[in-house]
Design an enzyme around this catalytic site. Sequence first.
Site, PDB file in Angstrom:
ATOM      1  N   ARG A  50       0.851  -1.195   0.000  1.00  0.00           N
ATOM      2  CA  ARG A  50       0.000   0.000   0.000  1.00  0.00           C
ATOM      3  C   ARG A  50       0.884   1.241   0.000  1.00  0.00           C
ATOM      4  NH1 ARG A  50      -1.252   1.712   4.635  1.00  0.00           N
ATOM      5  NH2 ARG A  50      -2.041  -0.220   5.503  1.00  0.00           N
ATOM      6  N   TYR A 103     -17.919  15.592 -15.799  1.00  0.00           N
ATOM      7  CA  TYR A 103     -18.276  14.175 -15.794  1.00  0.00           C
ATOM      8  C   TYR A 103     -19.301  13.946 -14.669  1.00  0.00           C
ATOM      9  CZ  TYR A 103     -17.684   9.204 -14.777  1.00  0.00           C
ATOM     10  OH  TYR A 103     -17.903   7.880 -14.528  1.00  0.00           O
ATOM     11  N   ASP A 176      -8.960  18.028 -14.858  1.00  0.00           N
ATOM     12  CA  ASP A 176      -9.213  16.637 -15.233  1.00  0.00           C
ATOM     13  C   ASP A 176      -8.875  16.520 -16.723  1.00  0.00           C
ATOM     14  OD1 ASP A 176     -10.366  14.248 -16.104  1.00  0.00           O
ATOM     15  OD2 ASP A 176     -12.033  14.378 -14.696  1.00  0.00           O
ATOM     16  N   LYS A 201      -9.878   5.322 -18.951  1.00  0.00           N
ATOM     17  CA  LYS A 201     -10.249   5.740 -20.295  1.00  0.00           C
ATOM     18  C   LYS A 201      -9.039   5.617 -21.233  1.00  0.00           C
ATOM     19  CE  LYS A 201     -13.888   6.522 -17.909  1.00  0.00           C
ATOM     20  NZ  LYS A 201     -14.224   7.815 -17.326  1.00  0.00           N
TER      21      LYS A 201
HETATM   22  C1  LIG Z   1     -14.602   8.289 -16.072  1.00  0.00           C
HETATM   23  C2  LIG Z   1     -14.223   9.653 -15.693  1.00  0.00           C
HETATM   24  C3  LIG Z   1     -13.950   9.976 -14.360  1.00  0.00           C
HETATM   25  C4  LIG Z   1     -14.083   8.970 -13.228  1.00  0.00           C
HETATM   26  O1  LIG Z   1     -13.153   7.946 -13.314  1.00  0.00           O
HETATM   27  P1  LIG Z   1     -13.397   6.444 -12.794  1.00  0.00           P
HETATM   28  O2  LIG Z   1     -12.146   5.753 -13.167  1.00  0.00           O
HETATM   29  O3  LIG Z   1     -14.622   5.916 -13.458  1.00  0.00           O
HETATM   30  O4  LIG Z   1     -13.586   6.553 -11.305  1.00  0.00           O
HETATM   31  C5  LIG Z   1     -13.558  11.268 -14.067  1.00  0.00           C
HETATM   32  N1  LIG Z   1     -13.464  12.200 -15.045  1.00  0.00           N
HETATM   33  C6  LIG Z   1     -13.736  11.931 -16.326  1.00  0.00           C
HETATM   34  C7  LIG Z   1     -13.608  13.008 -17.348  1.00  0.00           C
HETATM   35  C8  LIG Z   1     -14.129  10.660 -16.698  1.00  0.00           C
HETATM   36  O5  LIG Z   1     -14.406  10.414 -17.985  1.00  0.00           O
END
Ligand SMILES: *Cc1c(COP(=O)(O)O)cnc(C)c1O
Length: 388
Positions: A50, A103, A176, A201
């Site tokens: 961890r 998101y 993000d 993604k």
């Molecule tokens: C999918 C996504 C998230 C969240 O991520 P997870 O891995 O599903 O927790 C945050 N921001 C954007 C732009 C996303 O597409």
Amino acid sequence: MKFDTRAVHVGEEPNFAPGGTGDVVMPIHLASTFARARIDEPTAGYEYSRSGNPTRDGLERRLAALEDGRHGLAFASGLAAETAVVLSLLRPGDHVVLFDDLYGGSRRLFTKVFSEQWGLSITFVDARDPENVAKAMRPETRMIWLETPTNPLLKLCDIEAICDLAQRKNCLVAVDNTFMTPAFQRPLSLGADLVVHSTTKYLNGHSDSVGGAVIVNDDDLHERLRFHQNAAGAVLSPFDSFLVLRGLKTLGVRMRAHQDSAARIAAWLSERSEVSGVIYPGLDSHPQHDLAARQMSGFGGMVSFELEGGLTAARVVLESLEIFALAESLGGVESLVESPALMTHASVPAQARLDIGLADGLVRLSVGIEDPEDLLADLDQALKKIHT
Ligand SMILES: *Cc1c(COP(=O)(O)O)cnc(C)c1O
């Protein structure tokens, strides 16, 4: 080293030290704990997985190198990464200004958990105009949370302009960068303090891992995040770390393929009578095309469009597509399609969806790397089903 070279090599250097085997691929270090020969000397710095794991470390170094940052941290999901940022850097009573077209899961996290349960104060603004961000700022504003382009309306904000005004107020900016990835956009170089990712993604890119990341330059921010990562424990597993390391090797190649096909599909959809509007930052018709061309080195693989026939037509198209899988998520090699109103953004209240301009009939495509001719033929047959 150039981007595509860093993507293949950083964090995965062959180990030629005594005992090293020269693997050209990072081993998956599954050990939960690491034995030591002497009581006060952790072997190679590792104690417990961890707190630190060699496979995750390799990934964290690569993530930092790709975002032009000094420190990377990998988490169990994108939302876990966002949670780590808030819990390690903010306190109840602090104020955060957020782009209003985030998101859906990020919006839910900030609204339902951090605001309603934890005491963070939040304001959503249309950050396309930096003035709106400036106006929403208060003495207790500690962070600005941006996503650009946003999901699913592909609205942009000017990272550099917003970082300028944040700096004057001694306030952190988090971006993000899930949609553009460092292949096309480097927020730290534009003045942001933190970059956040859902590695689920494009970074992993193969729809077979859930993960998240935070990248920073500042040593103090890094220390606070690192403490939290170990103290709260939402770390990325060694196997997922390996998968993301592998996926990242082709990030540049994949992003160029996603973008070439997305641009072609966006132009093709613009000519269709069944379609009332296409949103793609690479189109001249995108209201912020100039900012997109200046701030990003590519336009990405996401395309949204509205159908003349609204939700009724959208249902027909979504269920008729054969190559595009009807599924949430994005950024994988396979093409996906979804209805934000019914799927990814169903947790956003209907009024809030209307306020940001998210129509019920909007369709979002994550354009994969299949042959674009096949993708166009698939869209063609699905659009033709609307009137049958
Ligand atoms: C999918 C996504 C998230 C969240 O991520 P997870 O891995 O599903 O927790 C945050 N921001 C954007 C732009 C996303 O597409």
